[in-house]
Design an enzyme around this catalytic site. Structure first.
Site, PDB file in Angstrom:
ATOM      1  CG  HIS A  34      -2.484  -0.655   1.150  1.00 30.12           C
ATOM      2  ND1 HIS A  34      -3.065   0.403   1.805  1.00 30.12           N
ATOM      3  CD2 HIS A  34      -1.436  -0.148   0.470  1.00 30.12           C
ATOM      4  CE1 HIS A  34      -2.397   1.513   1.523  1.00 30.12           C
ATOM      5  NE2 HIS A  34      -1.399   1.208   0.714  1.00 30.12           N
ATOM      6  CG  HIS A  75      -1.042   4.325   2.860  1.00 27.01           C
ATOM      7  ND1 HIS A  75      -1.319   4.480   1.526  1.00 27.01           N
ATOM      8  CD2 HIS A  75      -1.936   5.091   3.528  1.00 27.01           C
ATOM      9  CE1 HIS A  75      -2.332   5.319   1.391  1.00 27.01           C
ATOM     10  NE2 HIS A  75      -2.726   5.706   2.594  1.00 27.01           N
TER      11      HIS A  75
HETATM   12  C1  LIG Z   1       1.210   0.857  -7.030  1.00 30.03           C
HETATM   13  C2  LIG Z   1       1.397   0.698  -5.535  1.00 30.03           C
HETATM   14  C3  LIG Z   1       1.249   1.807  -4.718  1.00 30.03           C
HETATM   15  C4  LIG Z   1       1.433   1.688  -3.331  1.00 30.03           C
HETATM   16  N1  LIG Z   1       1.414   2.819  -2.567  1.00 30.03           N
HETATM   17  C5  LIG Z   1       1.799   2.745  -1.276  1.00 30.03           C
HETATM   18  C6  LIG Z   1       2.007   3.925  -0.506  1.00 30.03           C
HETATM   19  O1  LIG Z   1       1.854   5.046  -0.987  1.00 30.03           O
HETATM   20  N2  LIG Z   1       2.410   3.782   0.779  1.00 30.03           N
HETATM   21  C7  LIG Z   1       2.596   2.557   1.353  1.00 30.03           C
HETATM   22  O2  LIG Z   1       2.937   2.489   2.538  1.00 30.03           O
HETATM   23  N3  LIG Z   1       2.404   1.430   0.651  1.00 30.03           N
HETATM   24  C8  LIG Z   1       2.044   1.495  -0.649  1.00 30.03           C
HETATM   25  N4  LIG Z   1       1.929   0.351  -1.388  1.00 30.03           N
HETATM   26  C9  LIG Z   1       2.093  -0.952  -0.705  1.00 30.03           C
HETATM   27  C10 LIG Z   1       3.513  -1.256  -0.257  1.00 30.03           C
HETATM   28  O3  LIG Z   1       4.451  -0.734  -1.161  1.00 30.03           O
HETATM   29  C11 LIG Z   1       3.654  -2.768  -0.076  1.00 30.03           C
HETATM   30  O4  LIG Z   1       2.706  -3.205   0.870  1.00 30.03           O
HETATM   31  C12 LIG Z   1       5.042  -3.180   0.397  1.00 30.03           C
HETATM   32  O5  LIG Z   1       6.018  -2.760  -0.505  1.00 30.03           O
HETATM   33  C13 LIG Z   1       5.109  -4.680   0.541  1.00 30.03           C
HETATM   34  O6  LIG Z   1       6.447  -5.066   0.795  1.00 30.03           O
HETATM   35  P1  LIG Z   1       6.883  -6.583   0.655  1.00 30.03           P
HETATM   36  O7  LIG Z   1       8.287  -6.669   1.094  1.00 30.03           O
HETATM   37  O8  LIG Z   1       5.858  -7.406   1.324  1.00 30.03           O
HETATM   38  O9  LIG Z   1       6.755  -6.916  -0.906  1.00 30.03           O
HETATM   39  P2  LIG Z   1       7.319  -6.194  -2.195  1.00 30.03           P
HETATM   40  O10 LIG Z   1       7.770  -4.820  -1.886  1.00 30.03           O
HETATM   41  O11 LIG Z   1       6.274  -6.365  -3.238  1.00 30.03           O
HETATM   42  O12 LIG Z   1       8.597  -7.059  -2.586  1.00 30.03           O
HETATM   43  C14 LIG Z   1       8.536  -8.344  -3.138  1.00 30.03           C
HETATM   44  C15 LIG Z   1       9.714  -8.513  -4.097  1.00 30.03           C
HETATM   45  O13 LIG Z   1       9.893  -9.886  -4.370  1.00 30.03           O
HETATM   46  C16 LIG Z   1      10.153 -10.057  -5.768  1.00 30.03           C
HETATM   47  N5  LIG Z   1       9.737 -11.417  -6.121  1.00 30.03           N
HETATM   48  C17 LIG Z   1       8.471 -11.898  -6.143  1.00 30.03           C
HETATM   49  N6  LIG Z   1       8.470 -13.206  -6.456  1.00 30.03           N
HETATM   50  C18 LIG Z   1       9.755 -13.559  -6.631  1.00 30.03           C
HETATM   51  C19 LIG Z   1      10.383 -14.796  -6.953  1.00 30.03           C
HETATM   52  N7  LIG Z   1       9.675 -15.924  -7.130  1.00 30.03           N
HETATM   53  N8  LIG Z   1      11.736 -14.806  -7.092  1.00 30.03           N
HETATM   54  C20 LIG Z   1      12.462 -13.660  -6.891  1.00 30.03           C
HETATM   55  N9  LIG Z   1      11.905 -12.467  -6.566  1.00 30.03           N
HETATM   56  C21 LIG Z   1      10.562 -12.427  -6.429  1.00 30.03           C
HETATM   57  C22 LIG Z   1       9.315  -8.966  -6.412  1.00 30.03           C
HETATM   58  O14 LIG Z   1       9.734  -8.704  -7.725  1.00 30.03           O
HETATM   59  C23 LIG Z   1       9.502  -7.813  -5.435  1.00 30.03           C
HETATM   60  O15 LIG Z   1      10.633  -7.043  -5.746  1.00 30.03           O
HETATM   61  C24 LIG Z   1       1.732   0.420  -2.764  1.00 30.03           C
HETATM   62  C25 LIG Z   1       1.868  -0.693  -3.585  1.00 30.03           C
HETATM   63  C26 LIG Z   1       1.707  -0.563  -4.965  1.00 30.03           C
HETATM   64  C27 LIG Z   1       1.860  -1.770  -5.838  1.00 30.03           C
END
Ligand SMILES: Cc1cc2nc3c(=O)[nH]c(=O)nc-3n(C[C@H](O)[C@H](O)[C@H](O)COP(=O)(O)OP(=O)(O)OC[C@H]3O[C@@H](n4cnc5c(N)ncnc54)[C@H](O)[C@@H]3O)c2cc1C
Length: 557
Positions: A494, A532
């Protein structure tokens, strides 16, 4: 080849990126939108609830690790993230928690904009979900605070269609929570998450429900998958284009007319801004990157670390890994093998005194904020070891207790390891660096382990803790808990705060000091939220999306 031009470019197809691409394409059908994702568009392992999860190392993850952690005697922890359309939502454990209302009210008051309060975000929490109440508490549920036609199906262990989920150890788990003095909470997502309740999750009928497939993209969205953005280009202070790695998408540069939305996640959004010259002077100078704007990008990073305890019960055929995957009692493929989670506060004299002695300013105010949980427990029916180093006992049924810190006072950073976009960033979650963080996790672990000893786990199932040295099995002193910590510590992934609202972005998620650039993802949380994170990131994206098309949108600031 001439560079293609788009009205909007979204960098990162994760939770926020997919939600924004979908909502924008619906609201602005005449605008062209480019969604760029570093990983692939599809992967067959994602959809099954028990597909990719629990931090296996796979090719659809970034597989980052932290730098050596001071409080872990130089040990490191996984800091993996999803690298596939859907981002972390494609690989996460699917826990669906919104958090506590006071956390958001504090967020709103710190940034001076009540749209980030609980009431301000509630419409967007609702907009995201199709809520299926738990059967255990449905009478007491509040239908008014849930959504019933959103893209993500949110069910509970008792209400998720598909195979049976009568986990054999379920009533024992309930007994442990009772013995720990944690009351039953019929709806953990009401804004008051204290006590234990059924695990709310974005799974239904054995299938993960996640950003990439649940949020539909219109025909005006172009997707470039397997393409990593390496740099943002500016003319004066206005963003004009993005560059990608030379071997991705033929190294094509894309031009932008209106805005670039960076949704690359808490690590990679900060990395991209730094590579593009947005960040602290000292950090950019180290890598000879000319500075465009001086902002504290990459600072204020935090995560939710935990101590796990592992327990073996006397009888066999009671837990995941020791039973058939599908039996008349339980279909382990129907969802994550977890019944309950719970949130708690620690207002005892010792912790309060330590907090007052060692925290000041905003940190002590946040720590003492009434209604804000400090810790969480989560129980799993099986050997769930995120270190990957601990062996389960052979031929045994086991369960795992996660004792999680959800209100850390420690802050770390995300920095560049070099000026090359291909190198992973230096990630320092500063795990348990602050003494209050350690005190909280020790107290929680003592509380849950004592409750297990007093419960039917021991009296009925003969539970014994394993994966610890014999000599500390009955020892819950700080010294013995430190050994457990060093043996089992990881985080629940997180990460937040590297482009914090107030410091790096304004309350519209616009990057300060430049034009046409927003960061919209977990990076913008001003401080760690006790939950989460996925439900919150979806709500942030939904809320932010309104800014683009609601002409009568009026700021309450
Ligand atoms: C193993 C794991 C378990 C988790 N379990 C839970 C849970 O049970 N419940 C919960 O609520 N949260 C959980 N989380 C946390 C939650 O999933 C994240 O906080 C949330 O997905 C964050 O969303 P985001 O949009 O910020 O980033 P992300 O979902 O990480 O999306 C970022 C995206 O950008 C892409 N990207 C990165 N850099 C570049 C670039 N330079 N060019 C193009 N694309 C790029 C990545 O590949 C990715 O697809 C978990 C996370 C992980 C890793």
């Amino acid at each position: 080849m001439a560079s293609p031009t788009f009205d909007y470019i979204i960098v990162g197809g994760g939770v926020a990126g997919c939600a924004l691409a979908s909502r924008l394409s619906e609201a602005l059908p005449k605008d062209s939108i480019l969604l760029i994702e570093a990983g692939p568009e599809h992967d067959a392992r994602i959809a099954p609830s028990m597909g990719v999860a629990l931090s296996d190392t796979t090719d659809i993850q970034w597989n980052h690790r932290s730098v050596p952690q001071k409080a872990l005697d130089g040990g490191t922890v996984s800091q993996t993230q999803g690298k596939v359309l859907g981002g972390c939502a494609a690989i996460n454990y699917q826990a669906w928690t919104r958090g506590a209302a006071p956390d958001f009210d504090r967020w709103a008051s710190e940034v001076g904009d009540k749209r980030w309060s609980w009431e301000g975000l509630l419409p967007y929490f609702k907009k995201t979900e199709t809520f299926i109440p738990p059967k255990s508490g449905s009478q007491e549920n509040r239908p008014d605070i849930h959504g019933y036609d959103g893209p993500i199906t949110v069910s509970h262990v008792s209400s998720s269609a598909g195979g049976p989920r009568n986990y054999p150890l379920k009533s024992m788990m309930q007994d442990i929570y009772d013995k720990a003095g944690m009351p039953f909470n019929p709806d953990l997502n009401s804004g008051s998450p204290f006590g234990y309740g059924e695990y709310p999750n974005n799974t239904f009928n054995g299938e993960r429900k996640w950003a990439a497939t649940s949020y539909k993209r219109g025909p005006n969205v172009t997707l470039w998958d397997n393409t990593q953005v390496s740099k943002l280009l500016f003319s004066r202070k206005k963003v004009t284009a993005i560059e990608v790695l030379p071997n991705n998408h033929n190294g094509t540069r894309a031009l932008v007319k209106k805005e670039v939305l960076v949704t690359a996640g808490v690590q990679n959004s900060a990395k991209l801004l730094l590579l593009s010259g947005i960040g602290p002077n000292a950090e950019l100078e180290k890598h000879k990157i000319p500075q465009l704007v001086d902002l504290p990008v990459g600072e204020n990073f935090s995560d939710h670390p935990f101590i796990a305890t592992f327990w073996k019960v006397r009888d066999r055929n009671l837990a995941l890994g020791d039973m058939e995957m599908i039996s008349p009692e339980v279909d382990w493929t129907a969802g994550v093998g977890c019944d309950f989670l719970s949130f708690h506060r620690h207002d005892d004299e010792k912790t309060t005194a330590l907090a007052k002695k060692t925290l000041d300013g905003k940190a002590i105010e946040r720590f003492q904020l009434p209604g804000r949980p400090h810790t969480e427990t989560l129980t799993m029916h099986g050997h769930i070891d995120l270190t990957g180093l601990l062996q389960p006992p052979v031929d045994s049924s086991v369960f795992t207790f996660f004792n999680i810190l959800v209100a850390p006072s420690s802050r770390g950073s995300v920095q560049l390891s070099s000026a090359s976009p291909e190198d992973p960033p230096l990630i320092d979650p500063a795990i348990f660096e602050h003494p209050v963080d350690l005190q909280l996790v020790y107290d929680l672990t003592r509380r849950t382990s004592t409750a297990i000893q007093k419960s039917s786990a021991v009296s009925k199932y003969g539970a014994v803790e394993y994966a610890i040295d014999e000599d500390i099995r009955n020892d819950l002193s700080d010294e013995a808990l430190r050994k457990r910590l060093l043996n089992t510590v990881e985080t629940v992934f997180h990460g937040s705060g590297t482009c914090a609202m107030g410091a790096v972005v304004d309350t519209e998620c616009r990057v300060k000091g430049v034009d046409g650039l927003r960061v919209i993802d977990a990076s913008v949380f001003p401080f760690p939220i006790a939950a989460h994170y996925q439900a919150i990131v979806y709500a942030v994206a939904e809320q932010e999306d309104v800014r683009y098309y609601c002409e009568d949108f009026v700021s309450d600031e």
